[in-house]
Scaffold this motif. Structure first.
Motif, PDB file in Angstrom:
ATOM      1  N   ILE A 160      59.044  86.380  64.197  1.00  0.00           N
ATOM      2  CA  ILE A 160      57.925  85.479  64.524  1.00  0.00           C
ATOM      3  C   ILE A 160      56.768  86.290  65.093  1.00  0.00           C
ATOM      4  O   ILE A 160      55.602  86.068  64.740  1.00  0.00           O
ATOM      5  CB  ILE A 160      58.386  84.361  65.483  1.00  0.00           C
ATOM      6  N   CYS A 177      55.058  88.050  62.216  1.00  0.00           N
ATOM      7  CA  CYS A 177      54.201  87.142  61.447  1.00  0.00           C
ATOM      8  C   CYS A 177      52.918  86.817  62.206  1.00  0.00           C
ATOM      9  O   CYS A 177      51.837  86.734  61.604  1.00  0.00           O
ATOM     10  CB  CYS A 177      54.953  85.858  61.100  1.00  0.00           C
ATOM     11  N   ASN A 178      53.004  86.637  63.517  1.00  0.00           N
ATOM     12  CA  ASN A 178      51.798  86.376  64.314  1.00  0.00           C
ATOM     13  C   ASN A 178      50.850  87.575  64.284  1.00  0.00           C
ATOM     14  O   ASN A 178      49.629  87.407  64.181  1.00  0.00           O
ATOM     15  CB  ASN A 178      52.178  86.013  65.750  1.00  0.00           C
ATOM     16  N   VAL A 225      58.548  84.744  56.446  1.00  0.00           N
ATOM     17  CA  VAL A 225      58.634  83.342  56.865  1.00  0.00           C
ATOM     18  C   VAL A 225      59.918  82.722  56.320  1.00  0.00           C
ATOM     19  O   VAL A 225      60.628  82.004  57.036  1.00  0.00           O
ATOM     20  CB  VAL A 225      57.369  82.559  56.410  1.00  0.00           C
ATOM     21  N   THR A 248      62.847  84.071  58.314  1.00  0.00           N
ATOM     22  CA  THR A 248      62.894  83.442  59.632  1.00  0.00           C
ATOM     23  C   THR A 248      63.498  82.048  59.541  1.00  0.00           C
ATOM     24  O   THR A 248      64.345  81.674  60.358  1.00  0.00           O
ATOM     25  CB  THR A 248      61.483  83.380  60.245  1.00  0.00           C
ATOM     26  N   TYR A 267      63.426  77.696  68.783  1.00  0.00           N
ATOM     27  CA  TYR A 267      62.661  78.491  67.820  1.00  0.00           C
ATOM     28  C   TYR A 267      61.871  77.657  66.819  1.00  0.00           C
ATOM     29  O   TYR A 267      60.890  78.139  66.254  1.00  0.00           O
ATOM     30  CB  TYR A 267      63.590  79.454  67.079  1.00  0.00           C
ATOM     31  N   ASP A 272      58.122  77.351  67.795  1.00  0.00           N
ATOM     32  CA  ASP A 272      57.355  78.576  67.501  1.00  0.00           C
ATOM     33  C   ASP A 272      57.154  78.735  65.995  1.00  0.00           C
ATOM     34  O   ASP A 272      56.076  79.138  65.538  1.00  0.00           O
ATOM     35  CB  ASP A 272      58.077  79.805  68.044  1.00  0.00           C
ATOM     36  N   TYR A 273      58.187  78.421  65.244  1.00  0.00           N
ATOM     37  CA  TYR A 273      58.128  78.531  63.781  1.00  0.00           C
ATOM     38  C   TYR A 273      57.084  77.572  63.202  1.00  0.00           C
ATOM     39  O   TYR A 273      56.276  77.962  62.351  1.00  0.00           O
ATOM     40  CB  TYR A 273      59.517  78.253  63.198  1.00  0.00           C
ATOM     41  N   LEU A 291      53.677  78.795  63.879  1.00  0.00           N
ATOM     42  CA  LEU A 291      53.389  79.882  62.944  1.00  0.00           C
ATOM     43  C   LEU A 291      52.948  79.335  61.585  1.00  0.00           C
ATOM     44  O   LEU A 291      51.974  79.815  61.000  1.00  0.00           O
ATOM     45  CB  LEU A 291      54.624  80.766  62.779  1.00  0.00           C
TER      46      LEU A 291
END
Length: 175
Positions: free
Chosen positions: A105, A108-109, A132, A135, A150, A153-154, A157
């Motif tokens: 994550i 990806c950010n 992605v 994840t 999670y 957060d996902y 994202l």
């Protein structure tokens, strides 16, 4: 003549019969021959007792590497793959699915923050898509209580990705 290879169970049984000094010598000898063995041994000895601090170090290193990203798409893709190899190596050392999700994550950010939104270079786009997907797969494998932590957060994202890139559709990746 070739040296026969033994299974992990056979090696484990044999190591249990050796004195501590000889086991230490074997570890040092093993560390001498490969850089990755030395890094794993260093992680196990010095970093494994505080996994959160190690994760923060990895995040900082990844952030720095992203800040040094070249502007050309081809070279940027190569650099991003190098970052992914580094993350994979550290994840292998830790052996923890939540830590892997946390690092992916974060990756990806950083990708969202540092890559060019106008980049149409397909390999560069596929890197984000694959991470992605990876994840999402990892989150699905976790226990329900951990999943909840999670998923937020996902989803954040996914929202950020859809805002930044016109080619990214969050509905393709929803859990």
């Amino acid at each position: 003549m070739s040296i026969s290879t033994y299974g992990l169970q056979d090696i484990k049984k044999e190591i249990q019969h050796l004195p501590n000094e000889q086991v230490a010598e074997l570890c040092l000898r093993l560390a001498r021959y490969k850089k990755e063995n030395k890094e794993l041994l260093a992680y196990l000895l010095f970093e494994a007792n505080n996994e959160t601090a190690f994760i923060e170090k990895v995040k900082a290193e990844v952030g720095f590497m992203f800040s040094q990203l070249p502007s050309q798409s081809y070279n940027a893709a190569k650099s991003i793959r190098k970052i992914l190899r580094l993350i994979s190596k550290y994840v292998k050392f830790m052996g923890s699915k939540p830590a892997e999700i946390d690092l992916l994550i974060n990756f990806c950010n950083n990708y969202l923050q540092y890559t060019d939104r106008k980049a149409s270079y397909k390999p560069l786009r596929l890197i984000l898509v694959r991470q992605v997907q990876k994840t999402a797969t990892l989150i699905k494998k976790l226990h329900e209580d951990l999943q909840f932590d999670y998923v937020q957060d996902y989803n954040t994202l996914l929202d950020e990705s859809e805002k930044k890139f016109s080619w990214f559709f969050k509905n393709d990746f929803l859990l």
